[in-house]
Design an enzyme around this catalytic site. Structure first.
Site, PDB file in Angstrom:
ATOM      1  N   CYS A   1       0.992  -1.229  -0.071  1.00  0.00           N
ATOM      2  CA  CYS A   1      -0.012  -0.097  -0.073  1.00  0.00           C
ATOM      3  C   CYS A   1       1.005   1.264  -0.091  1.00  0.00           C
ATOM      4  CB  CYS A   1      -0.982  -0.096   1.180  1.00  0.00           C
ATOM      5  SG  CYS A   1      -1.890  -1.510   1.514  1.00  0.00           S
TER       6      CYS A   1
ATOM      7  N   HIS B   1      -9.399   3.256  -1.800  1.00  0.00           N
ATOM      8  CA  HIS B   1      -7.918   2.653  -1.607  1.00  0.00           C
ATOM      9  C   HIS B   1      -7.571   1.661  -2.746  1.00  0.00           C
ATOM     10  CE1 HIS B   1      -3.990   1.514   0.368  1.00  0.00           C
ATOM     11  NE2 HIS B   1      -4.396   0.776   0.922  1.00  0.00           N
TER      12      HIS B   1
END
Lengths: 390, 390
Positions: free
Chosen positions: B89, B338
């Site tokens: 991420c 996201h």
């Protein structure tokens, strides 16, 4: 022209054996990095490594995401920023280049670059998955074209232009196996006779088994330092004179010619320009011979042979160990093995030792300037790195 | 202290909508990069972009390896070296940092950074595969601990130390949904009431559905230039003042505390030091709120709230749009979405517009200095980037 260079040096290098190994990526990384640290002549302090790069495609199908943290854990570098770089088979070359840029940024003195791949003993589905993923998905993979298939097409095209292509491919295989047999870290340490190469089972015509690199596990590591600080660590650094990189289309059908890798050519052009070298300054090279045809194409793309001249150069014996321009003294991908993300790092391990005169049975006499060439997929990306004895 | 800075500026930024989108990664990249190019005030020449970085974890489970070549193809950059960076991420933040270093190397004037992820509509097996792969494999994944599970544990631990934790988590969700509702590119453009958050189905106690970011598709792109050339392109560049990065162990069990992300702390320390800033210079921030608890932890790790003080700051209203320290004005991961590799790039898209005064309904009045914070996995890596109006 005066050498300009990258102002970055290699101060240490480490390498596991390549092959079908029992260890996983964590242990392989630990072993390669440990050897690299031990190879630094005057030692490394515990906080000297301030930046790390990990080159890997599949990490054994285990920690495919976030694997940079495993490198930190395996080497005592928890806390240090580590970046995973993945450009398929050129991951290693691109990771070295990223480390060079990080050091040039001026806020870091020493960086670690490690490559690792664990390709054997992976569950079959995953193994297919992460090997195949580097080919063009939309056209090539979906029509069943494998990497061997792509390189078979390139070899056929080359043979259309030049007689004796098959003979030269065989010579590449025989030479690289001879070199690999001298390399204690090579996957395939066996000499092969031309008749064995020619009689080997066809994989993708005209390429047979001995034209293809094996599927290997292994890791390699380099320690790089800004040139200003390199002599704190060693009296014999290996200087990076020029680093070049470029991209190309993923699918070969999109390219103007099947006999040139545009990415290799552009990367070589940049590296030569940054170094202030003409190709005739290169005395030895590690080139990306995933298949024997790739070594011929590379010699031409890198300006080491004229267009369609790689056959003559190869058949003349110039590229063998005792020749005028030794190519792949460590056995190349062909015999040393090709653990994908590791290869670009491994090539510079070899040149580090060649230029320091510590390549043992593989040593090329008097070599001072050399080239490493790393290709991603079937030419979608490439790096060229020029090194010189410090 | 005088600002030192990175000598690199953002001159353009582009962003697709986030959500469950019909397009694949190639089209998403094309759209984000096109918008970035169009945002450059005085335009870009066809050969101005000399370097590219692609941040992606899974590339939609399609071109998982060698995807950098697709970015080249999708944007007319075939030939230009493009490096795929993957740190889970935190891929976006690390890719921005790699671009900064490439520009500091001095041989490139302008670089492109693009992030992309296609997470919906992937075959289930692959989707599980490339989402899960970023957690610790050896301990956490093998025992069934998901990311929501890990963050649930952190939230429980936080609640042991401080009353009103659940109330503050709810406030984070409500605030970020409010912000997301103002963002035309957000995945979840809906306001939620505190009672809805509290009544939402439990995912990993004490975290419920509204404590978790959605699974999103989307791409974002930035154009970075060396500060010396940035004003050729725009009179209002956004200056990168400090970039920091660090790593930590992959598994949370290996860490001294569950209430701190060591990587965030070290990255923030480096960024502040490079910028010559104290934390009180920060007027607004994009922080990595993959779960609501992550926003509280981030405020403390970044020095924006005292230890265990994020609850008071949040409950005071200071982190809302009209407050003293607005956090996640674009809706954050929580409401904007996201798409893993895209997030770190997307955060700087938001700050680019905030600092140029072009953030429309999301605009924070008078903001001149801001921070972006991007985390890999459950804290295995992190980047912090400090930006200032040019």
């Amino acid at each position: 022209m005066a050498p300009r260079g990258e102002r970055v040096a290699i101060i240490g290098a480490g390498h596991t054996r390549f092959g079908a190994l029992p260890d996983g990526p964590r242990a392989l990384l630990g072993e390669a990095v440990r050897e690299a640290v031990q190879s630094v002549d005057r030692g490394l302090g515990p906080h000297d490594v301030q930046e790390g790069f990990l080159a890997t495609l599949g990490f054994g199908g285990w920690q495919i995401g976030n694997s940079s943290a495993v490198l930190a854990e395996a080497t005592g570098l928890v806390g240090v920023p580590i970046t995973r770089v993945e450009n398929a088979c050129a991951s290693g070359g691109y990771a070295v280049r990223a480390a060079v840029r990080a050091l040039q940024g001026g806020s870091r003195d020493v960086a670690l670059v490690a490559g690792v791949e664990k390709m054997t003993d992976s569950p079959n589905a995953r193994r297919r998955y992460w090997l195949g993923v580097s080919g063009d998905t939309e056209w090539e993979r979906s029509s069943g074209l494998t990497f061997a298939g792509v390189y078979g097409l390139l070899a056929s095209r080359y043979a259309d232009e030049r007689p004796r292509t098959r003979e030269a491919l065989t010579r590449v295989a025989v030479k690289n196996h001879e070199n690999g047999a001298r390399n204690p870290k090579a996957h395939l340490r066996k000499v092969v006779r031309p008749e064995e190469v020619d009689a080997s089972p066809r994989v993708a015509d005209p390429l047979g088994l001995y034209d293809c690199c094996p599927v290997s596990d292994g890791a390699a590591a380099l320690l790089l330092a800004r040139e200003e600080v390199a002599r704190r660590y060693t009296d014999t650094p290996v200087l990076l004179r020029g680093v070049g990189a470029a991209s190309d289309t993923l699918a070969i059908q999109e390219r103007p010619s099947l006999l040139e890798f545009g990415a290799s050519r552009a990367a070589a052009h940049e590296a030569y320009e940054r170094a202030g070298w003409a190709p005739d300054r290169v005395q030895a090279a590690e080139v990306h011979d995933c298949f024997t045809i790739a070594e011929l194409l590379a010699l031409e793309d890198l300006g080491l042979a004229p267009p369609l001249g790689a056959i003559d150069l190869t058949l003349s014996g110039a590229t063998a160990k005792g020749g005028a321009l030794p190519i792949n003294p460590d056995g190349g991908l062909k015999a040393k093995g090709h653990p994908i993300g590791t290869t670009g790092v491994s090539q510079l391990f070899e040149l580090f030792h060649q230029l320091r005169g510590t390549a043992d049975a593989r040593q090329i006499a008097g070599v001072e300037r050399a080239l490493a060439h790393n290709v991603g997929g079937s030419g979608a990306s490439a790096t060229v790195t020029l090194v010189e004895r410090g």
